[in-house]
Design an enzyme around this catalytic site. Structure first.
Site, PDB file in Angstrom:
ATOM      1  NE  ARG A 106      -6.993 -10.503   8.694  1.00  0.00           N
ATOM      2  CZ  ARG A 106      -7.774 -11.268   7.600  1.00  0.00           C
ATOM      3  NH1 ARG A 106      -7.229 -12.516   7.497  1.00  0.00           N
ATOM      4  NH2 ARG A 106      -8.566 -10.455   6.959  1.00  0.00           N
ATOM      5  CG  ASP A 109       6.993 -19.704  27.073  1.00  0.00           C
ATOM      6  OD1 ASP A 109       8.037 -19.600  26.707  1.00  0.00           O
ATOM      7  OD2 ASP A 109       6.230 -19.132  27.677  1.00  0.00           O
ATOM      8  CE  LYS A 120       9.361 -10.766  28.295  1.00  0.00           C
ATOM      9  NZ  LYS A 120       8.238 -11.148  27.816  1.00  0.00           N
ATOM     10  CE1 TYR A 160       4.715 -12.705  32.270  1.00  0.00           C
ATOM     11  CE2 TYR A 160       3.167 -13.709  30.547  1.00  0.00           C
ATOM     12  CZ  TYR A 160       3.571 -12.734  31.210  1.00  0.00           C
ATOM     13  OH  TYR A 160       3.331 -11.324  30.971  1.00  0.00           O
TER      14      TYR A 160
HETATM   15  N1  PLP Z   1       6.150 -16.417  28.140  1.00  0.00           N
HETATM   16  C1  PLP Z   1       7.216 -15.952  28.943  1.00  0.00           C
HETATM   17  C2  PLP Z   1       8.051 -16.972  29.807  1.00  0.00           C
HETATM   18  C3  PLP Z   1       7.268 -14.503  29.411  1.00  0.00           C
HETATM   19  O1  PLP Z   1       8.162 -14.106  30.335  1.00  0.00           O
HETATM   20  C4  PLP Z   1       6.276 -13.583  28.797  1.00  0.00           C
HETATM   21  C5  PLP Z   1       6.529 -12.348  29.290  1.00  0.00           C
HETATM   22  O2  PLP Z   1       6.974 -11.883  30.252  1.00  0.00           O
HETATM   23  C6  PLP Z   1       5.379 -14.232  28.010  1.00  0.00           C
HETATM   24  C7  PLP Z   1       5.495 -15.630  27.720  1.00  0.00           C
HETATM   25  C8  PLP Z   1       4.180 -13.586  27.160  1.00  0.00           C
HETATM   26  O3  PLP Z   1       4.847 -12.611  26.251  1.00  0.00           O
HETATM   27  P1  PLP Z   1       4.475 -11.196  25.914  1.00  0.00           P
HETATM   28  O4  PLP Z   1       4.625 -10.241  26.947  1.00  0.00           O
HETATM   29  O5  PLP Z   1       5.525 -10.795  24.655  1.00  0.00           O
HETATM   30  O6  PLP Z   1       3.058 -11.430  25.446  1.00  0.00           O
END
Ligand code: PLP
Length: 381
Positions: free
Chosen positions: A51, A176, A201, A104
């Site tokens: 961890r 992000d 992604k 998101y």
């Molecule tokens: N940020 C963006 C722009 C996303 O498109 C996503 C998921 O689609 C996330 C964060 C969250 O990621 P995760 O699904 O890996 O938790």
């Protein structure tokens, strides 16, 4: 590894020197929870418990730090775990966060349904409107949360300008960077304090692993976030870290092909009589095009479009493609299509953050562009 090296070289070598024991060219999967100590507290390789640290995860984190021009990366079991850890590491109950009105859905849900309950207040703002951002900042604002390009409306926000507003207010800017990936955009070099990814992604790139990461430049901030990663423990397992690291090696070549294909698909959609609007920052008419040119290398593989025929028209197209698979997520080698209002952004229904029902989002993969265009043409016919 000696610096500096170009992005493509770092993606393959940063954090990934051949294994010292065996010479293995690829970092091994250290599938272990714990490590033998030579004497009490005398650790062989600096690891005592997975961890706290694991060599496969370290390889991934060193690579991601290099790719984002940061000093410290921490990786997580998902993008949302990365976001939650980052926010809690830098904020305290009673603090205020400026969040986008377009991002998101899961990130917005995290602020509305989880972090608000922890005592964090938030104001959703259209981040393109810098005066509105300035007006939303309060003395207790600790963080401006930005996503660019945004999911699913492909809005573009000016990272350098937002960093200026945040820093003037004594706050931090978190970006992000999931849609762009560090190949197309490096927020830390534009003044952001934290960069966050759903590595699920483009970084992972093959739709076979869920993960997240936070990267920072400031070493003290890095220590703070690393402590939270250790204390909360939302870490990826060694195999997930290894899969992500394998994916990231080809990030540059994949992104170039995603961009080539998305540019062609966006141009085709813009000419189509059933399409009322194409949302792609690479199109000169896009409201964020100039900012995108300033801060991005290219414009990415995500395209959204609106259709005549309302929700039914959008659902029909999503259900009629054959190569574009109807599925959530994005950024993999294969093309995907989805209906944000009913799928990824359903949790925003009935709120000011709701997305239009006639909107379709596509993640343009790295297949042959002519095949992708033919598939969309038949679905729209
Ligand atoms: N940020 C963006 C722009 C996303 O498109 C996503 C998921 O689609 C996330 C964060 C969250 O990621 P995760 O699904 O890996 O938790």
């Amino acid at each position: 590894m000696d610096q500096p090296h170009a992005f493509e070289t770092l993606a393959i070598h940063a954090g990934q020197a051949p294994d010292q024991t065996t010479g293995a060219v690829v970092p091994p999967i250290h599938q272990t929870s714990t490590y033998q100590q030579d004497a009490v507290g005398r650790l062989r390789g600096g690891y005592d418990y997975s961890r706290a640290g694991n060599p496969t995860r370290t390889a991934l984190e060193e690579c991601l730090a290099a790719l984002e021009s940061g000093t410290c990366a921490t990786s997580y079991a998902s993008g949302l775990a990365a976001e939650d850890t980052a926010v809690r590491a830098v904020c305290a109950p009673g603090d205020h966060v400026v969040i986008p009105d377009d991002a998101y859905g899961g990130s917005l849900r995290l602020f509305r349904k989880v972090l608000a309950g922890w005592g964090l207040s938030y104001t959703p703002v259209p981040l393109r409107d810098l005066d509105a951002v300035r007006a939303a900042v309060r003395p207790e604002t600790r963080l401006i949360w930005c996503e660019t390009p945004t999911n699913p409306l492909l809005g573009v926000n000016d990272i350098a300008a937002l960093a200026g507003i945040a820093h003037e207010a004594g706050a931090l800017l978190a970006v992000d960077n999931t849609f762009a990936s560090p190949y197309l955009q490096q927020p830390l070099t534009l003044g952001a304090d934290l960069v966050m990814h759903s590595t699920t992604k483009y970084i992972g790139g093959h739709s076979d692993v869920i993960g997240g990461a936070v990267v920072v430049r400031d070493e003290e901030l890095g220590e703070k976030i690393r402590f939270h990663q250790f204390a909360v423990g939302a870490i990826p397992g060694p195999f997930d870290a290894w899969l992500t690291l394998r994916g990231v090696k080809t990030l540059g070549v994949r992104m170039d092909r995603h961009c080539d294909n998305a540019e062609r698909v966006a141009a085709m959609l813009a000419q189509h009589p059933r399409v009322t609007q194409v949302l792609y920052p690479g199109l000169p008419g896009h409201p964020g095009h100039e900012v995108a040119v300033k801060q991005m290398r290219r414009f990415g593989g995500m395209v959204s479009f609106r259709l005549a025929g309302g929700e039914r028209g959008a659902l029909d197209v999503c259900e009629r493609t054959r190569l574009f698979t109807l599925a959530e997520s994005l950024g993999g080698v294969e093309s995907l299509i989805e209906h944000p209002a009913r799928m990824t952004h359903a949790s925003a229904a009935g709120t000011p953050l709701e997305v239009p029902a006639d909107l379709v989002r596509i993640s343009v993969g790295i297949e042959n562009a002519d095949d992708l265009i033919a598939d969309l043409a038949q679905a729209l016919s």
